[in-house]
Design a protein around this motif. Structure first.
Motif, mmCIF file in Angstrom:
data_model
loop_
_atom_site.group_PDB
_atom_site.id
_atom_site.type_symbol
_atom_site.label_atom_id
_atom_site.label_comp_id
_atom_site.label_asym_id
_atom_site.label_seq_id
_atom_site.Cartn_x
_atom_site.Cartn_y
_atom_site.Cartn_z
ATOM 1 N N LEU A 37 39.545 35.162 44.953
ATOM 2 C CA LEU A 37 39.413 35.772 43.633
ATOM 3 C C LEU A 37 38.177 36.660 43.591
ATOM 4 N N ASP A 38 38.412 37.909 43.244
ATOM 5 C CA ASP A 38 37.388 38.941 43.323
ATOM 6 C C ASP A 38 37.131 39.520 41.931
ATOM 7 N N PRO A 39 35.891 39.426 41.418
ATOM 8 C CA PRO A 39 35.604 39.971 40.086
ATOM 9 C C PRO A 39 36.035 41.426 39.935
ATOM 10 N N ALA A 40 35.967 42.198 41.035
ATOM 11 C CA ALA A 40 36.346 43.608 40.979
ATOM 12 C C ALA A 40 37.831 43.783 40.688
ATOM 13 N N GLN A 41 38.624 42.727 40.954
ATOM 14 C CA GLN A 41 40.068 42.792 40.702
ATOM 15 C C GLN A 41 40.451 42.089 39.403
ATOM 16 N N ARG A 42 39.462 41.695 38.631
ATOM 17 C CA ARG A 42 39.636 41.135 37.287
ATOM 18 C C ARG A 42 40.697 40.027 37.244
ATOM 19 N N ARG A 74 33.579 34.541 45.779
ATOM 20 C CA ARG A 74 33.314 35.895 45.308
ATOM 21 C C ARG A 74 32.901 35.882 43.846
ATOM 22 N N LEU A 75 33.388 34.877 43.094
ATOM 23 C CA LEU A 75 32.925 34.702 41.728
ATOM 24 C C LEU A 75 31.497 34.160 41.773
ATOM 25 N N ARG A 76 30.715 34.465 40.758
ATOM 26 C CA ARG A 76 29.368 33.912 40.718
ATOM 27 C C ARG A 76 29.450 32.391 40.742
ATOM 28 N N LEU A 102 38.970 34.704 34.561
ATOM 29 C CA LEU A 102 38.271 33.811 35.480
ATOM 30 C C LEU A 102 37.035 34.556 35.978
ATOM 31 N N THR A 103 35.858 34.124 35.567
ATOM 32 C CA THR A 103 34.640 34.883 35.866
ATOM 33 C C THR A 103 33.540 34.081 36.543
ATOM 34 N N ASP A 104 33.559 32.745 36.397
ATOM 35 C CA ASP A 104 32.430 31.944 36.863
ATOM 36 C C ASP A 104 32.902 30.678 37.561
ATOM 37 N N VAL A 119 52.771 23.519 39.054
ATOM 38 C CA VAL A 119 52.662 24.246 40.316
ATOM 39 C C VAL A 119 51.728 25.428 40.074
ATOM 40 N N VAL A 120 50.754 25.616 40.959
ATOM 41 C CA VAL A 120 49.768 26.684 40.829
ATOM 42 C C VAL A 120 50.075 27.747 41.881
ATOM 43 N N VAL A 121 50.271 28.991 41.446
ATOM 44 C CA VAL A 121 50.672 30.069 42.346
ATOM 45 C C VAL A 121 49.698 31.239 42.224
ATOM 46 N N LEU A 122 49.277 31.779 43.361
ATOM 47 C CA LEU A 122 48.422 32.957 43.389
ATOM 48 C C LEU A 122 49.255 34.192 43.686
ATOM 49 N N TYR A 123 49.177 35.189 42.800
ATOM 50 C CA TYR A 123 49.818 36.481 42.992
ATOM 51 C C TYR A 123 48.740 37.549 43.109
ATOM 52 N N GLN A 124 48.966 38.514 44.011
ATOM 53 C CA GLN A 124 48.041 39.631 44.154
ATOM 54 C C GLN A 124 48.825 40.938 44.108
ATOM 55 N N LYS A 125 48.256 41.929 43.449
ATOM 56 C CA LYS A 125 48.937 43.192 43.270
ATOM 57 C C LYS A 125 48.770 44.061 44.506
#
Length: 260
Positions: A242-247, A159-161, A146-148, A102-108
């Motif tokens: 996914l935003d690079p600024a949020q690492r 938002r990622l390259r 996760l960068t690219d 199961v894949v889950v996205l969490y955001q702070k």
């Protein structure tokens, strides 16, 4: 025409000519250190329910589900999430030898983590390992940046390259109809790879024998050679959120390992 070769998560190295040969690759996740976030006394208390991802609850309409700590991830692994990360994708493998996950996205949000959405997925067809090697058909347990991103289709708003290359990604397809859309969209998992390059780049900083070419990509209904898969809707969501600024990082493994 210049040719190049790439390492697949399926353990093959393929050039534009389509000629494959077996290779190996290396561990390059690096050590990511951080600290768990503090408690948010205003957060909704989250309980566990059987099945699904930890933290799954029935919430009041319009109210986000938030926690002071991403559930199901023990201090061993949570301590490797950078303190600066504000987006975490957790892959909860159903078992050490299972391909189901199961894949889950969490955001702070402030000091709390919001569980925003989740999808069914798959991982290595033989399960998980903390000592991944090429061709072992297991996904590596760990915390990776996760960068690219990229894919055979045009950028859906990443938002990622994003590297779009229908030829490069098409050359890596397994010649079966079920895999025709595997690489429509991909996000490279920074396991044994150079950051800031296309997902299909062959760089393996720690050598080939430790595996590489491990991505998030479109699901084809069963296990992979090491990648993690999820539905197209999930891939588009991750690319757009996914935003690079949020690492962003991915925390992945079977539930037993993750809780350690």
């Amino acid at each position: 025409m210049r040719s190049f070769s790439v390492a697949l998560s399926c353990g093959r190295r393929v050039g534009r000519s389509g000629v494959g040969r077996v290779t190996s690759a290396a561990l390059a996740c690096g050590v990511l250190w951080g600290a768990a976030t503090g408690c948010d006394h205003g957060a909704e208390v989250v309980r566990r329910v059987p099945g699904g991802a930890p933290g799954a609850v029935t919430a009041s309409p319009g109210r986000p589900v938030v926690e002071a700590h991403v559930p199901g991830v023990g201090e061993r692994w949570w301590g490797r999430v950078p303190a600066s990360s504000e987006q975490v994708v957790v892959v909860y493998g159903e078992g050490r030898d299972s391909a189901e996950s199961v894949v889950v996205l969490y955001q702070k949000r402030g000091s709390a983590w919001e569980r925003t959405t989740s999808w069914p997925g798959h991982n290595g067809r033989l399960g998980w390992t903390t000592d991944h090697h090429m061709n072992d058909e297991r996904s590596p347990v760990g915390v990776f940046t996760l960068t690219d991103a990229g894919g055979s289709l045009k950028d859906p708003g990443s938002r990622l390259r994003y590297w779009q290359d229908d030829n490069a990604f098409a050359s890596m397809q397994i010649p079966e109809e079920a895999h025709d859309h595997d690489f429509d969209y991909v996000i490279a998992i920074d396991y044994n790879r150079a950051k800031g390059v296309a997902p299909f780049d062959w760089s393996r900083p720690d050598g080939e024998e430790r595996g590489g070419g491990i991505w998030l990509h479109l699901d084809h209904g069963d296990g992979t050679s090491a990648c993690v898969t999820l539905p197209e809707s999930g891939m588009k969501t991750l690319l757009r959120v996914l935003d690079p600024a949020q690492r962003p990082v991915v925390v992945m493994g079977d539930r037993e390992h993750l809780q350690s």
